[in-house]
Design an enzyme around this catalytic site. Structure first.
Site, PDB file in Angstrom:
ATOM      1  N   ASN A   1      45.442  -4.645  50.818  1.00  0.00           N
ATOM      2  CA  ASN A   1      45.861  -3.790  50.075  1.00  0.00           C
ATOM      3  C   ASN A   1      44.805  -2.008  50.964  1.00  0.00           C
ATOM      4  O   ASN A   1      43.160  -2.571  51.170  1.00  0.00           O
ATOM      5  CB  ASN A   1      45.256  -2.786  48.982  1.00  0.00           C
ATOM      6  CG  ASN A   1      45.193  -1.377  48.566  1.00  0.00           C
ATOM      7  OD1 ASN A   1      44.451  -0.460  48.424  1.00  0.00           O
ATOM      8  ND2 ASN A   1      46.207  -1.105  48.516  1.00  0.00           N
TER       9      ASN A   1
ATOM     10  N   ALA B   1      50.377  -1.302  49.303  1.00  0.00           N
ATOM     11  CA  ALA B   1      49.951   0.900  49.102  1.00  0.00           C
ATOM     12  C   ALA B   1      50.386   0.599  47.793  1.00  0.00           C
ATOM     13  O   ALA B   1      51.200  -0.240  47.541  1.00  0.00           O
ATOM     14  CB  ALA B   1      50.213   1.977  50.605  1.00  0.00           C
ATOM     15  N   GLU B   2      49.813   0.915  47.197  1.00  0.00           N
ATOM     16  CA  GLU B   2      49.580   0.632  45.546  1.00  0.00           C
ATOM     17  C   GLU B   2      51.190   1.667  45.336  1.00  0.00           C
ATOM     18  O   GLU B   2      51.472   1.142  43.800  1.00  0.00           O
ATOM     19  CB  GLU B   2      48.710   1.487  44.962  1.00  0.00           C
ATOM     20  CG  GLU B   2      48.251   2.623  45.262  1.00  0.00           C
ATOM     21  CD  GLU B   2      46.937   3.618  46.196  1.00  0.00           C
ATOM     22  OE1 GLU B   2      46.848   3.935  45.941  1.00  0.00           O
ATOM     23  OE2 GLU B   2      47.416   2.468  47.043  1.00  0.00           O
ATOM     24  N   PRO B   3      51.760   2.510  46.009  1.00  0.00           N
ATOM     25  CA  PRO B   3      53.136   2.965  45.190  1.00  0.00           C
ATOM     26  C   PRO B   3      54.004   2.173  45.081  1.00  0.00           C
ATOM     27  O   PRO B   3      54.940   2.727  45.035  1.00  0.00           O
ATOM     28  CB  PRO B   3      53.316   4.386  45.834  1.00  0.00           C
ATOM     29  CG  PRO B   3      52.243   4.110  46.773  1.00  0.00           C
ATOM     30  CD  PRO B   3      50.615   3.766  47.402  1.00  0.00           C
ATOM     31  N   GLY B   4      54.225   1.064  45.745  1.00  0.00           N
ATOM     32  CA  GLY B   4      54.515   0.126  45.895  1.00  0.00           C
ATOM     33  C   GLY B   4      55.045  -1.061  47.026  1.00  0.00           C
ATOM     34  O   GLY B   4      56.630  -0.906  47.530  1.00  0.00           O
TER      35      GLY B   4
END
Length: 645
Positions: free
Chosen positions: A296, A322-325
């Site tokens: 990440n 990346a954290e949104p998917g």
């Protein structure tokens, strides 16, 4: 069938005073700006609806007027619970000044909370947030003194401390898609992300609230491909067709087909970064990238690691997320952050955080705004400036290895590079390494107690987290230890063996680290000297991370030694090398096997006292044969000494 297409004014008329509103979006992706603008306009003209509660996970704004900044008129909001505040300074100012009740909770926990609300559960149990400012013992995520309610509780489950995030009732959702049919089925083919749209729609629907979705266009009922529908029409109460200027794909880009990931862009589309402090830091962080691992990259300084990985030919050998998917491909940066090109998959945000929280990340590279001697990091609150934690806490607490990336000082730092060295032309006015951070977003003490590997990478030096806090382990060529580092730290770090940062970091041409990371240069690292008959093993700056890498080295040594029909003396260079703790046993077993078949006398050397100590642990019977320099190792062999281990 009820036709659900309405005007923006009619849609926001469904919002009542005191309602709890949740909104979708990540930076500028998926943000329902047309609905937010219509709600703000209604409040400006009617003074209604007032006293709303806002619940959001990811930051939704452009740092100025867009996104949730539209909801800043005094009185419209009574309380706000959010994950990332840095892009919504107008709401942040209300929170810091105490004009609204406000909490900052981990983005991932809020994202997962939508799913818990949808399932009718009372809240979310998680380890995320323990020993940070979210922990009730350290403030419970409150931003100001008027925010008195306990939204997070410390509980014990099966003898283990956990945090319980209470689930509120949701009344309205403002969401966004691409195409709606007349029955309210929503597709998202032109969106860069799906974020939490489905979970939010289910949560509000099951709370008896109203789900409102803005889209670009409308299709006839029953004509949308079922597999393309992200939000089923049964969950949707109203659909609004937005004007193009209020429905941009990101706040930087009106529309890019590449961000939909329905096409793949040619290689080399993203240009290399200029050689500045950001690139130096990104380059050093790139040395830590785990081959074939999942990584990440956080917002800000860490975004540069993706550009460096592309320049060095490493993108195809790591999976960036990346954290949104976003999974795979190359993440975008700035106001495009959250989008990516050439991805393997784009999944819901809450599912991504499930993966992160369970330990799925091999490494994370996150920003470094403040650190202290214990290794604590703050990225969330700086006096009156409220940035918010975003997904930082979820990611930093659960990644298997961690790199914090940031300049050593801030505000005015000016550096120069030349001949593989660094010089400080103008020092930053703000110290980052402090006696105590203003807010604990990452607990160094907890990470050290759990044995998590953590590096703090700056343009001039590198620190490592140890049991006693920060250890200075690397310094840039051209940098003076006392003048450029120690005098600018409130508390001096522990200093042991100090290595130089790689000179390639400070030169403009690509570093060529791909060969070393992938062990493509093994043929050059394993050589038999015809004159002396000795085998030279050059493991300099090589990192041993996993079993396949160990197998490749075994095969390369066998290829040289097996045809000889005799044993050989060995000199092994471990200068600057690193063997991950998880594979030290396997490495020792591999070396022992080769020694039993091919080696006679063996000496090893490394300029690092830490590495010499580790080699002594890996090869305990050969501790007296581990030296500081190659000259010492050669002399030992020439005197007729050495070990077969």
């Amino acid at each position: 069938m009820r036709r659900k297409i309405v005007s923006a004014a009619d849609a926001v008329a469904l919002v009542k005073p005191g309602d709890t509103l949740t909104t979708s979006g990540f930076v500028g992706i998926g943000v329902p700006d047309a609905l937010l603008e219509a709600l703000a306009r209604r409040y400006a003209t009617e003074g209604d609806p007032a006293g709303l509660t806002l619940l959001f996970a990811a930051g939704q704004g452009d740092g100025a007027e867009g996104g949730l900044n539209r909801l800043a008129p005094p009185g419209l909001l009574r309380r706000v619970i959010g994950g990332h505040w840095g892009l919504i300074p107008k709401l942040g100012a209300l929170a810091v000044s105490g004009q609204i009740e406000a909490w900052n909770l981990p983005q991932g926990c809020l994202s997962q909370l939508f799913r818990e609300i949808a399932a009718g559960k009372p809240g979310l149990l998680s380890r995320v947030g323990l020993e940070t400012f979210v922990d009730p013992r350290l403030g419970g995520g409150r931003i100001n003194d008027i925010s008195r309610e306990d939204l997070v509780e410390l509980v014990e489950i099966a003898g283990e401390e956990m945090l319980f995030y209470r689930a509120p009732r949701l009344d309205v959702a403002f969401l966004r898609g691409t195409t709606a049919d007349e029955a309210g089925n929503i597709t998202m083919e032109r969106e860069a992300l799906v974020v939490d749209s489905l979970a939010q729609a289910m949560a509000v629907r099951n709370c008896g609230g109203a789900v409102i979705v803005q889209v670009e266009r409308v299709a006839r009922a029953g004509t949308l491909p079922a597999r393309e529908v992200v939000i089923p029409g049964i969950l949707v109460d109203a659909v609004v067709v937005a004007e193009p200027e209020l429905h941009r794909q990101t706040y930087r880009t009106a529309f890019s087909q590449a961000f939909t990931n329905r096409i793949r862009t040619p290689e080399g589309e993203i240009p290399p970064l200029p050689l500045d402090a950001r690139k130096i830091i990104a380059r050093r962080a790139a040395f830590e990238l785990p081959v074939n691992g999942v990584v990440n990259l956080g917002i800000g300084m860490p975004e540069g690691v993706a550009a460096v990985a592309a320049e060095e030919g490493l993108i195809e050998h790591v999976t960036l997320t990346a954290e949104p998917g976003v999974i795979g491909g190359q993440p975008a940066s700035g106001l495009d952050f959250g989008a990516a090109v050439n991805t393997d998959a784009v999944i819901p945000q809450n599912a991504q955080f499930d993966f992160y929280d369970g330990g799925g990340l091999d490494m994370a590279c996150l920003g470094l705004a403040q650190a202290d001697a214990r290794g604590n990091v703050n990225v969330s609150r700086f006096g009156p400036r409220l940035a918010g934690a975003g997904g930082f806490i979820n990611i930093s607490q659960n990644a298997r290895a961690l790199v914090f990336a940031g300049t050593f000082t801030a505000s005015g730092l000016d550096i120069a590079t030349g001949d593989g060295a660094l010089s400080i032309r103008s020092e930053g006015r703000v110290r980052k390494f402090r006696t105590a951070v203003e807010q604990i977003t990452f607990s160094g003490a907890r990470a050290a107690r759990l044995g998590r590997p953590v590096l703090y990478v700056t343009e001039r030096c590198v620190f490592e987290l140890g049991t006693g806090g920060l250890h200075l382990v690397e310094i840039a060529p051209g940098v003076d230890l006392e003048r450029d580092i120690l005098r600018l730290m409130d508390v001096p770090p522990q200093i042991g063996a100090l290595a130089q940062m790689d000179a390639r970091l400070f030169r403009p041409e690509p570093m060529g680290i791909r060969a070393a990371m992938l062990h493509l240069d093994l043929a050059d690292r394993i050589a038999l000297d015809p004159a002396s008959g000795r085998l030279f093993l050059n493991f300099e700056k090589l990192r041993i991370r996993n079993l396949p890498e160990i197998a490749r080295i075994r095969e390369a040594v066998e290829a040289v030694c097996a045809p000889l029909g005799r044993r050989v003396d060995v000199i092994a260079n471990y200068d600057g090398s690193r063997i991950d703790d998880e594979v030290t046993g396997a490495w020792a077993s591999m070396v022992a096997d080769l020694a039993s078949r091919y080696y006679d006398r063996v000496t090893r050397y490394s300029g690092s006292a830490f590495m010499r100590m580790k080699l002594g642990e890996v090869f305990p019977q050969a501790r007296t044969h581990v030296f500081e320099t190659e000259v010492q190792a050669r002399q030992f062999l020439e005197q007729g000494h050495g070990s077969a281990a």
